[in-house]
Design a protein around this motif. Structure first.
Motif, PDB file in Angstrom:
ATOM      1  N   GLU A 126       0.808  -1.220   0.000  1.00  0.00           N
ATOM      2  CA  GLU A 126       0.000   0.000   0.000  1.00  0.00           C
ATOM      3  C   GLU A 126       0.842   1.271   0.000  1.00  0.00           C
ATOM      4  O   GLU A 126       0.321   2.371  -0.237  1.00  0.00           O
ATOM      5  CB  GLU A 126      -0.955   0.009   1.205  1.00  0.00           C
ATOM      6  CG  GLU A 126      -0.283   0.049   2.557  1.00  0.00           C
ATOM      7  CD  GLU A 126       0.059  -1.333   3.113  1.00  0.00           C
ATOM      8  OE1 GLU A 126       0.310  -1.413   4.330  1.00  0.00           O
ATOM      9  OE2 GLU A 126       0.071  -2.317   2.334  1.00  0.00           O
ATOM     10  N   GLY A 127       2.144   1.143   0.256  1.00  0.00           N
ATOM     11  CA  GLY A 127       3.012   2.317   0.270  1.00  0.00           C
ATOM     12  C   GLY A 127       3.771   2.550  -1.021  1.00  0.00           C
ATOM     13  O   GLY A 127       4.418   3.588  -1.185  1.00  0.00           O
ATOM     14  N   GLN A 133       4.563   8.380  -6.964  1.00  0.00           N
ATOM     15  CA  GLN A 133       4.068   9.757  -7.050  1.00  0.00           C
ATOM     16  C   GLN A 133       5.207  10.755  -6.874  1.00  0.00           C
ATOM     17  O   GLN A 133       5.285  11.759  -7.591  1.00  0.00           O
ATOM     18  CB  GLN A 133       2.987   9.981  -5.995  1.00  0.00           C
ATOM     19  CG  GLN A 133       1.685   9.237  -6.274  1.00  0.00           C
ATOM     20  CD  GLN A 133       0.798   9.122  -5.046  1.00  0.00           C
ATOM     21  OE1 GLN A 133       1.086   9.701  -4.006  1.00  0.00           O
ATOM     22  NE2 GLN A 133      -0.291   8.365  -5.172  1.00  0.00           N
ATOM     23  N   ARG A 134       6.088  10.492  -5.928  1.00  0.00           N
ATOM     24  CA  ARG A 134       7.206  11.406  -5.705  1.00  0.00           C
ATOM     25  C   ARG A 134       8.173  11.398  -6.884  1.00  0.00           C
ATOM     26  O   ARG A 134       8.689  12.445  -7.282  1.00  0.00           O
ATOM     27  CB  ARG A 134       7.933  11.053  -4.404  1.00  0.00           C
ATOM     28  CG  ARG A 134       7.093  11.342  -3.172  1.00  0.00           C
ATOM     29  CD  ARG A 134       7.834  11.010  -1.894  1.00  0.00           C
ATOM     30  NE  ARG A 134       6.933  11.084  -0.737  1.00  0.00           N
ATOM     31  CZ  ARG A 134       7.235  10.670   0.480  1.00  0.00           C
ATOM     32  NH1 ARG A 134       8.438  10.155   0.711  1.00  0.00           N
ATOM     33  NH2 ARG A 134       6.353  10.765   1.464  1.00  0.00           N
ATOM     34  N   ALA A 135       8.415  10.223  -7.435  1.00  0.00           N
ATOM     35  CA  ALA A 135       9.290  10.128  -8.608  1.00  0.00           C
ATOM     36  C   ALA A 135       8.691  10.904  -9.773  1.00  0.00           C
ATOM     37  O   ALA A 135       9.395  11.657 -10.473  1.00  0.00           O
ATOM     38  CB  ALA A 135       9.502   8.667  -8.995  1.00  0.00           C
ATOM     39  N   ALA A 136       7.393  10.742  -9.986  1.00  0.00           N
ATOM     40  CA  ALA A 136       6.727  11.434 -11.088  1.00  0.00           C
ATOM     41  C   ALA A 136       6.745  12.942 -10.887  1.00  0.00           C
ATOM     42  O   ALA A 136       6.961  13.710 -11.836  1.00  0.00           O
ATOM     43  CB  ALA A 136       5.287  10.934 -11.216  1.00  0.00           C
ATOM     44  N   ALA A 137       6.533  13.389  -9.645  1.00  0.00           N
ATOM     45  CA  ALA A 137       6.537  14.822  -9.355  1.00  0.00           C
ATOM     46  C   ALA A 137       7.911  15.426  -9.603  1.00  0.00           C
ATOM     47  O   ALA A 137       8.028  16.531 -10.154  1.00  0.00           O
ATOM     48  CB  ALA A 137       6.109  15.060  -7.907  1.00  0.00           C
ATOM     49  N   ARG A 190      10.845   2.083  -3.391  1.00  0.00           N
ATOM     50  CA  ARG A 190       9.545   1.450  -3.650  1.00  0.00           C
ATOM     51  C   ARG A 190       9.657  -0.068  -3.632  1.00  0.00           C
ATOM     52  O   ARG A 190       8.785  -0.775  -3.117  1.00  0.00           O
ATOM     53  CB  ARG A 190       9.020   1.912  -5.009  1.00  0.00           C
ATOM     54  CG  ARG A 190       7.726   1.266  -5.463  1.00  0.00           C
ATOM     55  CD  ARG A 190       7.539   1.493  -6.953  1.00  0.00           C
ATOM     56  NE  ARG A 190       8.610   0.845  -7.739  1.00  0.00           N
ATOM     57  CZ  ARG A 190       8.890   1.134  -9.009  1.00  0.00           C
ATOM     58  NH1 ARG A 190       8.224   2.071  -9.646  1.00  0.00           N
ATOM     59  NH2 ARG A 190       9.869   0.487  -9.634  1.00  0.00           N
ATOM     60  N   ASP A 191      10.745  -0.581  -4.161  1.00  0.00           N
ATOM     61  CA  ASP A 191      10.913  -2.030  -4.323  1.00  0.00           C
ATOM     62  C   ASP A 191      11.696  -2.670  -3.182  1.00  0.00           C
ATOM     63  O   ASP A 191      11.960  -3.876  -3.215  1.00  0.00           O
ATOM     64  CB  ASP A 191      11.620  -2.328  -5.652  1.00  0.00           C
ATOM     65  CG  ASP A 191      10.822  -1.827  -6.848  1.00  0.00           C
ATOM     66  OD1 ASP A 191       9.584  -1.746  -6.756  1.00  0.00           O
ATOM     67  OD2 ASP A 191      11.452  -1.494  -7.882  1.00  0.00           O
ATOM     68  N   PHE A 192      12.063  -1.890  -2.183  1.00  0.00           N
ATOM     69  CA  PHE A 192      12.892  -2.382  -1.078  1.00  0.00           C
ATOM     70  C   PHE A 192      12.064  -3.188  -0.092  1.00  0.00           C
ATOM     71  O   PHE A 192      10.991  -2.764   0.334  1.00  0.00           O
ATOM     72  CB  PHE A 192      13.530  -1.179  -0.370  1.00  0.00           C
ATOM     73  CG  PHE A 192      14.305  -1.511   0.866  1.00  0.00           C
ATOM     74  CD1 PHE A 192      15.530  -2.140   0.783  1.00  0.00           C
ATOM     75  CD2 PHE A 192      13.818  -1.168   2.118  1.00  0.00           C
ATOM     76  CE1 PHE A 192      16.269  -2.438   1.929  1.00  0.00           C
ATOM     77  CE2 PHE A 192      14.537  -1.447   3.264  1.00  0.00           C
ATOM     78  CZ  PHE A 192      15.760  -2.085   3.177  1.00  0.00           C
TER      79      PHE A 192
END
Length: 262
Positions: A126-127, A133-137, A190-192
């Motif tokens: 869920e996180g 979103q932060r990467a895209a921003a 994200r993948d950690f």
């Protein structure tokens, strides 16, 4: 100083006035080695203190391809190889704490002690969207769009009011972090996920959390301490950058922890 590590030009600073055991500090996402200036100064008389900029941060080049936290762990191992450090005490904050955990699993014989602050052992399903979103921003709107919300998570209002010069330096580094470097690091986080693996860590461990950390709640850091046998957990009156906001208290905790017989 600059050195090429795994094909990436990497900046590091080595302070070895004391010529003592190695002590390595790893910074947060959107930070650089300067965040450790005060703590490095505190420990350099008794330790060989190493700080460095992660991929795409500070004056270290952006990676040419996607990477994971395991790659960042390998970067640290390669840097220690170049500098001739067989083992090190390791301190990581936020993203740096994730790298430190990964390093403790990947290179258990190279770590003397493990200190992690304001971090987690993995991103739950869920996180994951938050990191996307932060990467895209960062890629679309630049780093300035992320600064206000990030600083509000990182530092309490009281600290920001009392130490404007420290806040200015942290904000400056965050603002000038390369958007692609930040975005790629977000995707790595994200993948950690090391949940379920930390029980194999056998090195002395200190885990520190900020009581007012909303981005990485203290329970996430305490869960790491609970997973590692004999780990010590401490809660400081701070937000996400607890070692910076409560630098004197953190330095005292770390000094006492490092002096314990291993």
């Amino acid at each position: 100083m600059q050195v090429k590590i795994n094909g990436i030009e990497t900046r590091y600073v080595l302070s070895n006035e004391g010529g003592g055991p190695w002590l390595t500090f790893i910074h947060q996402l959107g930070g650089d080695l300067s965040v450790w200036d005060q703590l490095a100064g505190y420990f350099r008389d008794n330790y060989t203190v190493l700080r460095y900029d992660l991929r795409g941060h500070g004056k270290t080049a952006v990676s040419g391809e996607p990477f994971g936290v395991a790659d960042l762990s390998r970067d640290l191992a390669a840097l220690l190889d170049v500098l001739g450090a067989p083992t090190t005490h390791l301190v990581g904050m936020s993203m740096g704490g994730m790298i430190a955990q990964q390093f403790a699993l990947d290179y258990p014989s190279r770590i003397d002690t493990l200190t992690i602050a304001d971090t987690t052992a993995g991103t739950p399903p869920e996180g994951r969207a938050v990191w996307d979103q932060r990467a895209a921003a960062a890629r679309k709107d630049g780093m300035a769009s992320l600064v206000p919300a990030t600083l509000s998570r990182w530092l309490t209002p009281d600290f920001q009011a009392a130490h404007p010069e420290a806040v200015e330096q942290i904000q400056e580094v965050l603002t000038h972090t390369l958007p692609e470097g930040y975005a790629m690091a977000c995707e790595a986080l994200r993948d950690f996920d090391l949940r379920g693996k930390l029980g194999t860590v056998r090195r002395p461990t200190l885990a520190v959390a900020g009581r007012h950390d909303t981005g990485t709640p203290p329970a996430a850091t305490q869960a790491i301490a609970d997973a590692i046998e004999g780990a010590q957990f401490e809660l400081l009156d701070a937000a996400h950058l607890a070692p910076i906001e409560q630098s004197h208290r953190f330095a005292a905790l770390l000094e006492t922890f490092l002096e314990k017989p291993v």
